[in-house]
Design an enzyme around this catalytic site. Structure first.
Site, PDB file in Angstrom:
ATOM      1  N   GLU A  33      14.248  14.139  10.339  1.00 22.53           N
ATOM      2  CA  GLU A  33      14.080  14.362  11.788  1.00 22.53           C
ATOM      3  C   GLU A  33      13.457  13.144  12.455  1.00 22.53           C
ATOM      4  O   GLU A  33      12.491  12.576  11.925  1.00 22.53           O
ATOM      5  CB  GLU A  33      13.187  15.594  11.991  1.00 22.53           C
ATOM      6  CG  GLU A  33      13.599  16.472  13.121  1.00 22.53           C
ATOM      7  CD  GLU A  33      14.958  17.132  12.900  1.00 22.53           C
ATOM      8  OE1 GLU A  33      15.967  16.582  13.382  1.00 22.53           O
ATOM      9  OE2 GLU A  33      14.992  18.189  12.256  1.00 22.53           O
ATOM     10  N   HIS A  34      14.018  12.756  13.586  1.00 18.61           N
ATOM     11  CA  HIS A  34      13.560  11.570  14.323  1.00 18.61           C
ATOM     12  C   HIS A  34      13.659  10.317  13.458  1.00 18.61           C
ATOM     13  O   HIS A  34      12.884   9.371  13.627  1.00 18.61           O
ATOM     14  CB  HIS A  34      12.144  11.778  14.890  1.00 18.61           C
ATOM     15  CG  HIS A  34      12.124  12.779  16.009  1.00 18.61           C
ATOM     16  ND1 HIS A  34      12.448  12.446  17.302  1.00 18.61           N
ATOM     17  CD2 HIS A  34      11.872  14.115  16.017  1.00 18.61           C
ATOM     18  CE1 HIS A  34      12.360  13.531  18.070  1.00 18.61           C
ATOM     19  NE2 HIS A  34      12.029  14.553  17.302  1.00 18.61           N
ATOM     20  N   THR A  35      14.589  10.331  12.547  1.00 18.58           N
ATOM     21  CA  THR A  35      14.857   9.144  11.718  1.00 18.58           C
ATOM     22  C   THR A  35      16.129   8.433  12.163  1.00 18.58           C
ATOM     23  O   THR A  35      16.302   7.259  11.872  1.00 18.58           O
ATOM     24  CB  THR A  35      15.014   9.543  10.242  1.00 18.58           C
ATOM     25  OG1 THR A  35      15.885  10.668  10.171  1.00 18.58           O
ATOM     26  CG2 THR A  35      13.676   9.895   9.614  1.00 18.58           C
ATOM     27  N   ASP A  36      17.021   9.150  12.873  1.00 16.33           N
ATOM     28  CA  ASP A  36      18.333   8.520  13.157  1.00 16.33           C
ATOM     29  C   ASP A  36      18.205   7.280  14.039  1.00 16.33           C
ATOM     30  O   ASP A  36      18.829   6.259  13.766  1.00 16.33           O
ATOM     31  CB  ASP A  36      19.374   9.532  13.691  1.00 16.33           C
ATOM     32  CG  ASP A  36      19.025  10.224  14.995  1.00 16.33           C
ATOM     33  OD1 ASP A  36      17.883  10.059  15.493  1.00 16.33           O
ATOM     34  OD2 ASP A  36      19.903  10.944  15.526  1.00 16.33           O
ATOM     35  N   SER A  67      33.985  26.750  32.215  1.00 15.93           N
ATOM     36  CA  SER A  67      33.355  27.310  31.026  1.00 15.93           C
ATOM     37  C   SER A  67      33.143  28.803  31.197  1.00 15.93           C
ATOM     38  O   SER A  67      32.648  29.251  32.240  1.00 15.93           O
ATOM     39  CB  SER A  67      32.000  26.640  30.788  1.00 15.93           C
ATOM     40  OG  SER A  67      31.273  27.402  29.838  1.00 15.93           O
ATOM     41  N   SER A 127      24.283  22.250  21.070  1.00 18.08           N
ATOM     42  CA  SER A 127      25.399  22.761  21.870  1.00 18.08           C
ATOM     43  C   SER A 127      26.028  21.629  22.693  1.00 18.08           C
ATOM     44  O   SER A 127      27.244  21.613  22.899  1.00 18.08           O
ATOM     45  CB  SER A 127      24.936  23.900  22.777  1.00 18.08           C
ATOM     46  OG  SER A 127      23.900  23.462  23.631  1.00 18.08           O
ATOM     47  N   ASP A 173      23.579  14.231  15.793  1.00 21.06           N
ATOM     48  CA  ASP A 173      24.177  15.506  16.196  1.00 21.06           C
ATOM     49  C   ASP A 173      25.691  15.392  16.344  1.00 21.06           C
ATOM     50  O   ASP A 173      26.448  16.255  15.886  1.00 21.06           O
ATOM     51  CB  ASP A 173      23.572  15.981  17.522  1.00 21.06           C
ATOM     52  CG  ASP A 173      22.061  16.117  17.452  1.00 21.06           C
ATOM     53  OD1 ASP A 173      21.520  16.138  16.328  1.00 21.06           O
ATOM     54  OD2 ASP A 173      21.433  16.198  18.514  1.00 21.06           O
TER      55      ASP A 173
HETATM   56  C1  GLA Z   1      17.907  15.254  18.852  1.00 16.38           C
HETATM   57  C2  GLA Z   1      18.767  13.992  18.965  1.00 16.38           C
HETATM   58  C3  GLA Z   1      19.113  13.428  17.581  1.00 16.38           C
HETATM   59  C4  GLA Z   1      17.871  13.299  16.707  1.00 16.38           C
HETATM   60  C5  GLA Z   1      17.043  14.580  16.737  1.00 16.38           C
HETATM   61  C6  GLA Z   1      15.732  14.435  15.999  1.00 16.38           C
HETATM   62  O1  GLA Z   1      18.656  16.295  18.284  1.00 16.38           O
HETATM   63  O2  GLA Z   1      19.967  14.264  19.661  1.00 16.38           O
HETATM   64  O3  GLA Z   1      19.769  12.200  17.718  1.00 16.38           O
HETATM   65  O4  GLA Z   1      17.105  12.179  17.084  1.00 16.38           O
HETATM   66  O5  GLA Z   1      16.760  14.998  18.061  1.00 16.38           O
HETATM   67  O6  GLA Z   1      15.951  14.247  14.649  1.00 16.38           O
END
Ligand code: GLA
Length: 379
Positions: A33-36, A67, A127, A173
């Site tokens: 998480e928060h690594t990308d 939608s 989403s 995502d």
């Molecule tokens: C959101 C962002 C992703 C990622 C996450 C944390 O989902 O869209 O790119 O940074 O937060 O891991």
């Protein structure tokens, strides 16, 4: 809703038949998480929940969007007028995708698009990535765009969110929605974008994974993400490395000693240890020791709560209640400040742990899940 009913829904809105229909899933992130956006490692998998798009091209230069899940009727946008910052509400996401594809040189014109979705909106389950990816896949396939890989499609969607929507997100995502496969988690090394599909068959091992949507989204979430990203980049700059990804695991203490303030130290410690946790989870899954990932997931939550500080009371409550009721591991998933937690449990403990979570946070919406397929054409 069946495929036939979905086709009829398109006809009811646009008065003609669609040329085809596509689906793209939401995701949960297992670990990473928060690594990308730190050029690091992530391991999401696709949910069985999808956003669908029924589409027919138009030759008059109009993009018309509808939608089933959103109020406001048909949104009509001249393709030639699309520009960053000009579109409001949910329609920003598909408009951004079309604009970005055209900026990248793909000859894509107008279309009628009708969407529906089973991905919970606001649950931190991507989403919006599902909406972007289904739009990009449908438009590129309908227009016969050749030679665009799924990863490239995901990068275009990310760029559309960065540039047109104005959110500085990483690429996890969109990659999950575009590239995941059924029964697998996706190990992605964001530097270089090497992918590996990692078998993740929970049922075969007598395990369940619960997704617990807290149904809260704290107001400061959007601005906070950008500040965290900027903080990570500032720390990398002080350390003289291209990204926090480049801090070696055994060089962490030296890096922390070199940083000037506590905030940068906390951000750095999370990112470096989180990359390490992704490697640990990968090694355990490869060794068939799925149960043992539980404590690694929980350690990830503690790091997000205490070091990165992106959890919230509702997420902490879910994690604590699940662990107290015997879960193998639990953590918040996604960007944080609300959204969902994931809980790994023995199949036999599923009901008890689910009940404990519901008792702790009555508003929670929870479901057991397995890795579903990535984006695809339906018909
Ligand atoms: C959101 C962002 C992703 C990622 C996450 C944390 O989902 O869209 O790119 O940074 O937060 O891991």
């Amino acid at each position: 809703m069946t495929d036939a009913a979905f086709e009829i829904a398109f006809k009811n809105v646009f008065g003609r038949a669609p040329e085809g229909a596509w689906a793209a899933p939401g995701r949960v992130n297992l670990i990473g998480e928060h690594t990308d956006y730190n050029d690091g490692l992530v391991m999401p998998f696709a949910l069985p929940h999808t956003t669908r798009a029924a589409v027919a091209r138009r030759d008059d230069g109009l993009l018309r969007l509808h939608s089933a899940d959103m109020d406001g009727g048909v949104v009509e946008l001249p393709v030639a007028d699309l520009a960053p910052g000009t579109t409001e509400g949910w329609a920003r996401y598909p408009a951004a995708v079309l604009w970005t594809l055209r900026q990248a040189g793909h000859a894509i014109g107008g279309a009628d698009i009708h969407y529906d979705s089973t991905v919970p909106v606001g649950g931190g389950l991507s989403s919006s990535a599902a909406l972007q990816v289904v739009t990009a896949l449908a438009l590129t396939e309908l227009h016969g765009v050749q030679g665009l890989s799924r990863q490239e499609l995901a990068l275009l969607c990310q760029s559309s969110e960065n540039t047109y929507v104005g959110a500085p997100v990483g690429v996890m995502d969109q990659t999950a929605s575009a590239c995941c496969t059924e029964g697998h988690a996706l190990h992605l090394d964001v530097r270089g974008l090497a992918q590996r599909q990692v078998p993740f068959d929970l049922a075969a091992e007598g395990l369940r994974l619960l997704v617990c949507d807290t149904r809260v989204k704290h107001a400061h979430a959007d601005g906070a993400y950008g500040k965290l990203r900027a903080g990570c980049e500032a720390a990398a700059e002080v350390l003289g490395v291209p990204a926090l990804r480049d801090v070696a695991y055994d060089g962490l203490q030296a890096a922390l000693d070199a940083l000037p303030d506590d905030r940068l130290r906390r951000l750095t410690r999370h990112v470096v240890t989180e990359n390490q946790r992704v490697e640990e989870v990968l090694a355990l899954l490869d060794a068939g020791r799925t149960r043992e990932i539980g404590p690694v997931l929980t350690a990830g939550h503690v790091s997000l709560r205490d070091d990165f500080q992106v959890s919230c009371p509702e997420l902490d409550l879910v994690v604590e209640a699940a662990l107290a009721a015997g879960a193998l591991g639990a953590r918040m998933t996604g960007g944080g400040f609300g959204g969902s937690a994931i809980v790994l449990v023995e199949a036999a403990d599923e009901a008890a742990v689910g009940a404990a979570v519901a008792a702790a946070l009555p508003q929670v919406r929870q479901f057991a899940t397995v890795p579903g397929p990535g984006a695809r054409r339906l018909w």
